[in-house]
Design a protein around this motif. Sequence first.
Motif, short mmCIF file in Angstrom:
data_model
loop_
_atom_site.label_atom_id
_atom_site.label_comp_id
_atom_site.label_asym_id
_atom_site.label_seq_id
_atom_site.Cartn_x
_atom_site.Cartn_y
_atom_site.Cartn_z
N ARG A 9 42.10 42.92 50.21
CA ARG A 9 41.87 41.48 50.21
C ARG A 9 41.13 41.17 51.50
NH1 ARG A 9 46.80 37.99 49.42
NH2 ARG A 9 47.52 39.00 51.31
N GLU A 37 45.96 36.47 36.11
CA GLU A 37 45.90 35.03 36.40
C GLU A 37 44.52 34.44 36.07
OE1 GLU A 37 48.27 33.00 37.38
OE2 GLU A 37 49.85 34.51 37.62
N HIS A 97 37.18 41.76 42.71
CA HIS A 97 37.87 42.91 43.28
C HIS A 97 37.72 44.15 42.40
CE1 HIS A 97 40.33 39.69 45.44
NE2 HIS A 97 39.81 40.40 46.41
N PRO A 117 44.42 41.41 45.30
CA PRO A 117 43.60 42.01 44.24
C PRO A 117 44.44 42.47 43.05
CG PRO A 117 42.84 42.77 46.36
CD PRO A 117 44.10 41.97 46.61
N LEU A 118 43.88 42.29 41.86
CA LEU A 118 44.62 42.54 40.61
C LEU A 118 45.20 43.94 40.52
CD1 LEU A 118 45.44 41.58 37.80
CD2 LEU A 118 43.14 42.04 37.01
N TYR A 143 44.32 35.63 43.07
CA TYR A 143 44.06 36.97 43.63
C TYR A 143 43.70 36.89 45.11
CZ TYR A 143 43.44 37.45 38.62
OH TYR A 143 43.61 37.38 37.26
N HIS A 179 41.80 45.68 34.79
CA HIS A 179 41.28 44.32 34.92
C HIS A 179 41.24 43.57 33.59
CE1 HIS A 179 39.83 44.09 39.18
NE2 HIS A 179 40.10 45.37 39.08
N ASP A 190 39.52 38.96 37.64
CA ASP A 190 39.35 39.33 39.06
C ASP A 190 38.15 40.26 39.26
OD1 ASP A 190 39.84 39.29 41.74
OD2 ASP A 190 41.47 40.75 41.69
N ASN A 240 38.03 34.55 38.53
CA ASN A 240 37.94 34.15 39.92
C ASN A 240 37.42 32.71 40.02
OD1 ASN A 240 36.90 37.40 40.21
ND2 ASN A 240 38.63 36.66 41.42
#
Lengths: 233, 501
Positions: A163, A136, B128, A128-129, A122, B100, B125, A139
């Motif tokens: 980002r 993936e 974010h 960013p997702l 990311y 997410h 993530d 973090n």
Amino acid sequence: MTTPRTRHRLLIAGFIAALAVIGIGVQWSHDAAPRVPLDVVPAGAEDPESVEARTLTCERTLPDAPTRDLEEVEPVGRVSSEAVNSCPDAFDGQVVVYYGEVVGDVLQRDGGAWTLVNDDAYALTLGPLSGHGDFEGGNSGLAVWLPGQLATLADEPGNADRRGDVLRVNGVVRRADPEDGGGLTLRAIQAEVVFEAQYLETPVNRVQALVAAVFTLVAIGVVVWDRRLRARR
Amino acid sequence: MIFRPDREDLKVIGHYLGIITMSLTAVMVVPLLVAIATWEPDDVTALLIGMAVAIGLGQFLRTRLRTTRELEWSHGLVTVALAWILATMVTAIPLYLSGHFSSYFDATFDAMSGYTTSGLSLLQDLDHLSAPMNLLRHLTHLAGGQGIVVAVLTIMTSAGSQISTLYVGEGRDDRIVPSIIQTARFIWVVTAFYAVVGTTALWITARLAGFSDGRALFHAFNIFIAAFDTGGFTPNSTSMAYYHSAPMETVVLVLMIAGTLSFGMHYMLWRRRTREAALNLELRSLATTMTMTAMIVVFGLVRAGTFDSVDNLYRKGIMTLVSAHTGTGFAFNAGALYESDWGLIAPAGIVIAMALGGMASSTAGGMKAMRVGLAAKSLARDIRRSIMPDAAVVMSGYTGKRRQVLRDGVVRPAVTILVLYMMMYLGGAAVGVFYGFDLTTALFESTSAAANVGLTSGLLAPDNPLPLKTVYWVQMWLGRLEFMAAFALIGWTWALLRARV
């Protein structure tokens, strides 16, 4: 005229149908989310392993092992946070190169700044997702101490809308940094922004807005219906 | 013969489930306001969908299943067991729509983890994730820590006498004052007090750590909830290690310990009955096991050469131990380090601490200090009995609410629950081993889930096999309800399917 038994069955059927509609509405909203991926960070797209030319042994340093001065340590080359976290002892005291996105906050204090610098997908490849929807995993990053003037280097850390600045950090890994109560840190010697922060420009999910409007109206309808039933009683 | 529940039984359960479902909107209101204020349109619509489902379904159940039948003991237990699942399902909707989670199941995992104050997560993530969704996750800790069912019904209904069964069903058996309603309100008062003091202290320390005013408040409030409700979610992926701040950690230490004390103990301290508190078996048991496990962890870390200074041992070792023992689950370093840098003894100490847990009638999970204390007292009594002459009468006592004689009738249920917890820890570990993880990692993760702690060795990941994730999901639910309500639900389901009147 319907019998109580039929009414009961109709009620159950209606309830199941309502659950199905909720499920479809939620899934439709989820799948309709618009995607606008960000650019790949060129430096971040490289494979960290390919840059590394030196083998490190992953085993705990003995307490009486000789310590080396910083100047004598050969740069290890580029490392990933995953490698450092999975074998911190091998990197302890090593000068390394690390690329990653500054996320969250830049905590400026004591003549420097603490940052969390992620090098996961990311951060370096996908962004960013919410911008792409490719999962993936979680973090991964390192706590980086930016001393002196480097503290103001990254002024746009990553968050839900962007980002953050991507840094190239040349620094020393501290397995149990006494300045951080024993935390695993990377103390920057040099750092530079190699990729400026980039904002997501994802449009509003219109399908989700439509579903929200319909569901809200139905919910209001159910409440009004209940009020009327009560009033009739 | 098993009695088959009739339609009226189902209606009374459905009616109360409807009320509870409707009340879930309260959890989503604050995140919605934040989403509007910060203008996150997709979060606004996601939360509206969640609220609409909660109100629509809840109102429908409440209206259509209205009945004159009173809430009985078994109704209460089944209602509690189902309410936690229903709350999870509904709250997972906005979480899933945040984008997410790779599946709706993963979103329910986080919602269950939030409500049970576990803190394990399959969210991807996190760094974010938007502020409203982050806040929603933390507010599930608050609702779950208070006990969603009782918290809701004490506010929304006047059925005080009927909800005592729900109170017990949610793993609480400590009636602080004679009335359940008064007890639940006292719990809210204690929480509000700590919320004001804790959030303020965290805000100040966060400002000193380098946060801006707004960000400091956001982090302070979220961390307060997660610490006091012994939850373990944090706004960023590196948990408490994100802050690099000893003052913040000190405030968190106080909040974690406050969270793991029973509300009955808070009442005692509130009334300045400190002598009585000092004699309390549960508090003594907690202090003893925390000291012993701390010694194991410190010994392990020193022996492995992980840390060699008192400061490091305190800020990483002791803080992690307290986080584990109180059931909070904050990590003070990266999860992978437990495996790669902590040796074997220190993580073993952490696993023992997680398994033991905090006090009963608190927000903590695990076996609970009272049961451990009773079992230890009983063992000591039996040993004394074995070395005394046959004619000797060996008595043992303990101080709970008052000084009492230790009787087998008290010890037996405590030991039964201890055994059930042990079986759950080992059972979850066995499933982890079945899927190819090594025993120590699997035991760490299983204990963390079942004791509602939330520390992770790195095993739990979104790409884990679905059955393994399901096991952890069920463990969190069972651990929070302390088995009884879940067993009642299983019994009812069996009776519905098989029994004849």
